[in-house]
Write an enzyme that holds these catalytic residues in place. Structure first.
Site, mmCIF file in Angstrom:
data_model
loop_
_atom_site.group_PDB
_atom_site.id
_atom_site.type_symbol
_atom_site.label_atom_id
_atom_site.label_comp_id
_atom_site.label_asym_id
_atom_site.label_seq_id
_atom_site.Cartn_x
_atom_site.Cartn_y
_atom_site.Cartn_z
ATOM 1 N N TYR A 1 0.827 -1.218 0.000
ATOM 2 C CA TYR A 1 0.000 0.000 0.000
ATOM 3 C C TYR A 1 0.863 1.270 0.000
ATOM 4 N N ASN B 1 8.298 -9.998 -1.672
ATOM 5 C CA ASN B 1 7.958 -11.428 -1.789
ATOM 6 C C ASN B 1 6.473 -11.642 -2.092
ATOM 7 N N SER C 1 6.699 3.308 12.960
ATOM 8 C CA SER C 1 5.277 3.550 13.206
ATOM 9 C C SER C 1 5.100 4.326 14.499
ATOM 10 N N ALA C 2 4.024 5.099 14.554
ATOM 11 C CA ALA C 2 3.685 5.813 15.786
ATOM 12 C C ALA C 2 3.393 4.833 16.911
ATOM 13 N N TYR D 1 4.045 -6.468 17.293
ATOM 14 C CA TYR D 1 4.294 -5.694 16.067
ATOM 15 C C TYR D 1 5.052 -4.406 16.397
ATOM 16 N N LYS E 1 9.128 -2.890 15.497
ATOM 17 C CA LYS E 1 9.523 -1.572 14.980
ATOM 18 C C LYS E 1 10.521 -0.906 15.929
ATOM 19 N N ASN F 1 -1.512 7.606 10.941
ATOM 20 C CA ASN F 1 -2.501 6.690 10.336
ATOM 21 C C ASN F 1 -2.682 6.974 8.849
ATOM 22 N N ASN G 1 -8.177 -4.557 9.476
ATOM 23 C CA ASN G 1 -7.996 -4.285 10.902
ATOM 24 C C ASN G 1 -8.244 -2.823 11.210
ATOM 25 N N ASN G 2 -7.995 -1.984 10.234
ATOM 26 C CA ASN G 2 -8.014 -0.545 10.499
ATOM 27 C C ASN G 2 -9.344 0.080 10.103
ATOM 28 N N LEU G 3 -9.572 1.271 10.651
ATOM 29 C CA LEU G 3 -10.875 1.921 10.489
ATOM 30 C C LEU G 3 -11.201 2.265 9.025
ATOM 31 N N ARG H 1 -7.478 10.035 16.067
ATOM 32 C CA ARG H 1 -6.194 9.678 15.459
ATOM 33 C C ARG H 1 -5.767 10.762 14.476
HETATM 34 P P1 NAD Z 1 1.701 -3.729 2.997
HETATM 35 O O1 NAD Z 1 1.489 -5.058 3.626
HETATM 36 O O2 NAD Z 1 0.712 -3.257 2.007
HETATM 37 O O3 NAD Z 1 3.164 -3.674 2.319
HETATM 38 C C1 NAD Z 1 4.256 -4.393 2.811
HETATM 39 C C2 NAD Z 1 4.919 -5.091 1.644
HETATM 40 O O4 NAD Z 1 6.039 -5.818 2.135
HETATM 41 C C3 NAD Z 1 4.001 -6.099 0.948
HETATM 42 O O5 NAD Z 1 4.037 -5.883 -0.451
HETATM 43 C C4 NAD Z 1 4.581 -7.452 1.325
HETATM 44 O O6 NAD Z 1 4.379 -8.421 0.311
HETATM 45 C C5 NAD Z 1 6.042 -7.109 1.540
HETATM 46 N N1 NAD Z 1 6.764 -7.983 2.447
HETATM 47 C C6 NAD Z 1 6.415 -8.374 3.699
HETATM 48 N N2 NAD Z 1 7.347 -9.193 4.214
HETATM 49 C C7 NAD Z 1 8.319 -9.312 3.283
HETATM 50 C C8 NAD Z 1 9.541 -10.040 3.235
HETATM 51 N N3 NAD Z 1 9.921 -10.825 4.216
HETATM 52 N N4 NAD Z 1 10.300 -9.922 2.125
HETATM 53 C C9 NAD Z 1 9.915 -9.157 1.079
HETATM 54 N N5 NAD Z 1 8.759 -8.466 1.074
HETATM 55 C C10 NAD Z 1 7.963 -8.542 2.165
HETATM 56 O O7 NAD Z 1 1.863 -2.674 4.177
HETATM 57 P P2 NAD Z 1 1.929 -1.082 4.116
HETATM 58 O O8 NAD Z 1 0.699 -0.564 4.764
HETATM 59 O O9 NAD Z 1 2.283 -0.619 2.764
HETATM 60 O O10 NAD Z 1 3.114 -0.831 5.133
HETATM 61 C C11 NAD Z 1 4.438 -0.610 4.705
HETATM 62 C C12 NAD Z 1 5.317 -0.449 5.924
HETATM 63 O O11 NAD Z 1 4.844 0.625 6.724
HETATM 64 C C13 NAD Z 1 5.358 -1.658 6.845
HETATM 65 O O12 NAD Z 1 6.667 -1.785 7.340
HETATM 66 C C14 NAD Z 1 4.411 -1.296 7.971
HETATM 67 O O13 NAD Z 1 4.742 -1.952 9.156
HETATM 68 C C15 NAD Z 1 4.648 0.204 8.062
HETATM 69 N N6 NAD Z 1 3.510 0.947 8.640
HETATM 70 C C16 NAD Z 1 2.277 0.854 8.059
HETATM 71 C C17 NAD Z 1 1.216 1.566 8.600
HETATM 72 C C18 NAD Z 1 -0.171 1.463 7.997
HETATM 73 O O14 NAD Z 1 -1.128 1.857 8.644
HETATM 74 N N7 NAD Z 1 -0.339 0.995 6.762
HETATM 75 C C19 NAD Z 1 1.404 2.365 9.730
HETATM 76 C C20 NAD Z 1 2.668 2.456 10.288
HETATM 77 C C21 NAD Z 1 3.727 1.739 9.719
HETATM 78 C C1 UD1 Z 2 -3.714 0.582 14.590
HETATM 79 C C2 UD1 Z 2 -2.671 -0.262 15.287
HETATM 80 C C3 UD1 Z 2 -1.348 0.480 15.274
HETATM 81 C C4 UD1 Z 2 -0.958 0.897 13.848
HETATM 82 C C5 UD1 Z 2 -2.093 1.727 13.259
HETATM 83 C C6 UD1 Z 2 -1.831 2.164 11.842
HETATM 84 C C7 UD1 Z 2 -3.985 -1.523 16.960
HETATM 85 C C8 UD1 Z 2 -4.251 -1.727 18.400
HETATM 86 N N1 UD1 Z 2 -3.111 -0.540 16.644
HETATM 87 O O1 UD1 Z 2 -3.863 1.698 15.364
HETATM 88 O O2 UD1 Z 2 -0.340 -0.320 15.818
HETATM 89 O O3 UD1 Z 2 0.234 1.650 13.870
HETATM 90 O O4 UD1 Z 2 -3.282 0.938 13.295
HETATM 91 O O5 UD1 Z 2 -1.807 1.060 11.007
HETATM 92 O O6 UD1 Z 2 -4.498 -2.229 16.111
HETATM 93 N N2 UD1 Z 2 -11.969 1.740 15.018
HETATM 94 C C9 UD1 Z 2 -13.325 1.516 15.068
HETATM 95 N N3 UD1 Z 2 -13.839 0.498 14.324
HETATM 96 C C10 UD1 Z 2 -13.074 -0.302 13.520
HETATM 97 C C11 UD1 Z 2 -11.674 -0.060 13.473
HETATM 98 C C12 UD1 Z 2 -11.165 0.972 14.249
HETATM 99 O O7 UD1 Z 2 -14.047 2.212 15.778
HETATM 100 O O8 UD1 Z 2 -13.607 -1.220 12.870
HETATM 101 C C13 UD1 Z 2 -11.409 2.890 15.775
HETATM 102 C C14 UD1 Z 2 -10.306 2.526 16.766
HETATM 103 O O9 UD1 Z 2 -10.832 2.214 18.011
HETATM 104 C C15 UD1 Z 2 -9.474 3.826 16.754
HETATM 105 C C16 UD1 Z 2 -9.647 4.371 15.338
HETATM 106 O O10 UD1 Z 2 -10.835 3.758 14.824
HETATM 107 O O11 UD1 Z 2 -10.028 4.753 17.659
HETATM 108 C C17 UD1 Z 2 -8.485 4.052 14.413
HETATM 109 O O12 UD1 Z 2 -8.244 2.655 14.436
HETATM 110 P P1 UD1 Z 2 -7.167 1.955 13.474
HETATM 111 O O13 UD1 Z 2 -7.391 2.389 12.088
HETATM 112 O O14 UD1 Z 2 -7.165 0.508 13.769
HETATM 113 O O15 UD1 Z 2 -5.763 2.613 13.910
HETATM 114 P P2 UD1 Z 2 -5.047 2.687 15.358
HETATM 115 O O16 UD1 Z 2 -5.960 2.298 16.440
HETATM 116 O O17 UD1 Z 2 -4.416 4.030 15.440
#
Ligand code: NAD
Ligand code: UD1
Length: 349
Positions: free
Chosen positions: A13, A34, A131-132, A155, A159, A185, A204-206, A237
């Site tokens: 993403y 991968n 990540s935050a 997780y 980080k 976020n 997992n996320n909102l 957030r």
């Molecule tokens: P994503 O899962 O869409 O992208 C991660 C990519 O890494 C995928 O294409 C996956 O196939 C690849 N990958 C995973 N393990 C691998 C491995 N062992 N070798 C090679 N490739 C591998 O996730 P994203 O949302 O794009 O996140 C990117 C980075 O940002 C991650 O490190 C994640 O932890 C971090 N991050 C994401 C968020 C978020 O909310 N999306 C928030 C904070 C930090």
């Molecule tokens: C989550 C991760 C955090 C990660 C971040 C960004 C957890 C506990 N934390 O945090 O480690 O860095 O995503 O990827 O998972 N919410 C709802 N309904 C839903 C989903 C979420 O009400 O179906 C609420 C949550 O309670 C929160 C807000 O929406 O208040 C944002 O949630 P989410 O998108 O999961 O992000 P974080 O909680 O910040």
């Protein structure tokens, strides 16, 4: 010279949006992924947006010989890698509680193998996706980079550990530069609607939950608690447009490759500095999309904090980066992606 950037995890993403920014700024990205959470179509879409062919090497960061040959391949054709952008990770917090070893192996061991391969290839600059979540429970808000590091799940620990490894590595060798970007976020999508977030299985996320509910793939959005100490009781957030985040990576690479970056290790918050509640985000989405999002309030999600937002001043001062796009635009662009791709990316096109 056009710098080659090895983008580990570039098919995901945040990676795909960053590829677009890198190409449009004049960098030459080489993807190393991968495909454990992504596929080739995402890369083809980046090519469609930019009109540039993107080299993509299928490999795992835990595979030393695959990394060695990727670095060698670039060097052999006279385009040695200048910097590694390391986004490759497993990222689901809940899953990390039930499969901690898989998370430490992929995210921490994988980074060690990557750093060793960089050393062998003579590449000394890395920009890392942190990540935050490394901050854990806020002692005070907004989060500044010097806030205590105290993650609350495996997780988050992966980080924090990688940040520590990079800190120690930089202290051991003044030639190494490591920049950690602590994302808040990220939501939204590229304005073309061609690339966006495509979570496999249940999101997992909102935000992806909101868009899935809007296209009817989920019946009802659950709001996890409305009894927090926030203006409307729901969680707050710092949502940041993924295209702004992508630009932040370019600024970080510009900085790391410039003579301005004297110090080896640095960490920066990438957020807007503004908080938005769950109810506000749903409201903005409904307004911008014109589509209602059925929702109901349920109990709090275990491990959640009430509010979190960034102080992005350091990234602004040092990297010259600031988020420009509004929450309304995040909703418009995120919806544009989801409605054009209701089932996410196809396997082939
Ligand atoms: P994503 O899962 O869409 O992208 C991660 C990519 O890494 C995928 O294409 C996956 O196939 C690849 N990958 C995973 N393990 C691998 C491995 N062992 N070798 C090679 N490739 C591998 O996730 P994203 O949302 O794009 O996140 C990117 C980075 O940002 C991650 O490190 C994640 O932890 C971090 N991050 C994401 C968020 C978020 O909310 N999306 C928030 C904070 C930090
Ligand atoms: C989550 C991760 C955090 C990660 C971040 C960004 C957890 C506990 N934390 O945090 O480690 O860095 O995503 O990827 O998972 N919410 C709802 N309904 C839903 C989903 C979420 O009400 O179906 C609420 C949550 O309670 C929160 C807000 O929406 O208040 C944002 O949630 P989410 O998108 O999961 O992000 P974080 O909680 O910040």
């Amino acid at each position: 010279m056009e710098h080659s950037i090895l983008v580990a995890g570039g098919a995901g993403y945040i990676g795909t949006h960053t590829l677009v920014s890198l190409i449009q700024t004049g960098y030459r990205p080489v993807v190393f992924d991968n495909f454990s959470n992504s596929g080739i179509v995402a890369i083809e879409r980046v090519e469609k947006i930019t009109g540039v062919a993107v080299e993509c090497i299928v490999g795992d960061i835990r595979d030393a010989s695959a990394l060695d040959s990727a670095f060698q391949q670039c060097a052999d054709r006279g385009q040695p890698v200048s910097c590694v952008l390391h986004l490759a990770a497993l990222k689901a917090v809940g899953e990390s509680n039930s499969m901690p070893l898989a998370y430490y192996d992929n995210n921490v061991t994988g980074t060690l193998v990557l750093l060793e391969a960089m050393r062998r290839a003579g590449v000394g600059t890395i920009v890392f996706s942190s990540s935050a979540t490394v901050y854990g429970e806020p002692e005070f808000l907004p989060f500044v980079e010097t806030h205590r590091i105290a993650p609350t799940n495996p997780y988050g620990w992966t980080k924090a550990m990688v940040e520590q490894i990079l800190r120690d590595l930089c202290a051991s060798d003044p030639a190494i530069k490591a920049i950690c970007l602590r994302y808040f976020n990220p939501i939204g999508a590229h304005e073309s609607g061609l690339i966006g977030e495509d979570p496999r299985g249940e999101p997992n996320n909102l935000f992806p939950y909101i868009t899935r509910t809007a296209v009817g793939r989920s019946a009802c959005l659950r709001i996890f608690g409305d009894d927090y100490d926030t203006p409307d009781g729901t969680g707050v957030r710092d949502y940041v447009h993924v295209a702004d985040l992508a630009d932040g990576h370019v600024k970080a690479i510009d900085y790391a490759l410039s003579s301005r970056s004297g110090q080896g290790f640095a960490a920066f918050n990438l957020g807007t500095g503004r908080g938005t509640s769950v109810k506000e985000l749903i409201g903005a989405f409904e307004r911008e999309s014109g589509v209602p999002v059925p929702h109901q309030v349920t109990s709090r999600r275990a491990g959640d904090i009430g509010e979190a937002w960034a102080d992005p001043a350091l990234a602004n001062q040092v990297l010259g980066w600031a988020a420009r796009r509004s929450v309304d635009q995040m909703c418009r662009d995120g919806w544009n992606w989801q409605k054009n791709n209701p089932d996410g990316y196809p396997e082939k096109e």
